[in-house]
Design a protein around this motif. Structure first.
Motif, short mmCIF file in Angstrom:
data_model
loop_
_atom_site.label_atom_id
_atom_site.label_comp_id
_atom_site.label_asym_id
_atom_site.label_seq_id
_atom_site.Cartn_x
_atom_site.Cartn_y
_atom_site.Cartn_z
N VAL A 37 48.95 41.63 33.19
CA VAL A 37 47.68 42.18 33.67
C VAL A 37 46.94 42.93 32.56
O VAL A 37 47.50 43.77 31.87
N ASP A 38 45.67 42.61 32.43
CA ASP A 38 44.74 43.35 31.58
C ASP A 38 43.86 44.15 32.54
O ASP A 38 43.16 43.56 33.36
N PRO A 39 43.90 45.48 32.46
CA PRO A 39 43.17 46.29 33.43
C PRO A 39 41.67 45.98 33.52
O PRO A 39 41.09 46.08 34.59
N SER A 40 41.05 45.60 32.42
CA SER A 40 39.61 45.33 32.47
C SER A 40 39.35 44.05 33.27
O SER A 40 39.84 42.98 32.93
N GLY A 41 38.63 44.19 34.35
CA GLY A 41 38.31 43.04 35.20
C GLY A 41 39.38 42.66 36.19
O GLY A 41 39.18 41.76 37.00
N ASP B 43 39.57 40.21 39.84
CA ASP B 43 40.50 39.09 40.02
C ASP B 43 41.28 39.23 41.33
O ASP B 43 41.43 38.27 42.09
N VAL B 44 41.75 40.44 41.58
CA VAL B 44 42.51 40.70 42.83
C VAL B 44 41.60 40.51 44.03
O VAL B 44 42.00 39.88 45.02
N ALA B 45 40.38 41.02 43.96
CA ALA B 45 39.44 40.88 45.07
C ALA B 45 39.17 39.42 45.40
O ALA B 45 39.08 39.04 46.58
N LYS B 46 39.06 38.57 44.38
CA LYS B 46 38.82 37.13 44.60
C LYS B 46 39.99 36.49 45.34
O LYS B 46 39.78 35.71 46.27
#
Length: 90
Positions: free
Chosen positions: A73-77, A81-84
Motif C-alpha cells: 500500500v502507498d498511502p497517497s490515493g 482505491d479502497v472506495a472503488k
C-alpha cells in the motif's frame, strides 16, 4: 475502520492527533495480529535486514471473512482505491 501497527498506544495518540485521523488505531506491540495476517515480514532497508510490517489493507466482510487485500500500500490515493472496491462490491 481500524488501523493496526506495532507502535505504542502513546505513539498512536500523537499520530492520530497530528493528522486528525477519524479512525481507531490499535497497538499491536507484540505483533500477534500482524503475524496472524501474514504481514510481519523480514524487510531489507539499505542492506539491513529486520522484521517489520508489510503495509497492507484488508477489507473484512460482515461475516468476518477477508473480502479483499491491498498489498504494498502507498498511502497517497489509497483511500480512493479502497472506495472503488467498496462501491463495486455493493
Amino acid at each position: 475502520m481500524l488501523g493496526v501497527s506495532p507502535d505504542s498506544v502513546q505513539s498512536h495518540r500523537k499520530f492520530k492527533a497530528k493528522f486528525a485521523l477519524p479512525v481507531t488505531l490499535l497497538a499491536d506491540e507484540n505483533h500477534g495480529v500482524a503475524e496472524a495476517y501474514g504481514v510481519w515480514v523480514e524487510k531489507n532497508t539499505f542492506g539491513l535486514k529486520r522484521m517489520g510490517i508489510a503495509r497492507t489493507t484488508f477489507l473484512i466482510d460482515p461475516e468476518g471473512k477477508v473480502a479483499h487485500v491491498f498489498e504494498k500500500v502507498d498511502p497517497s490515493g489509497h483511500g480512493e482505491d479502497v472506495a472503488k472496491v467498496l462501491a463495486a462490491s455493493k
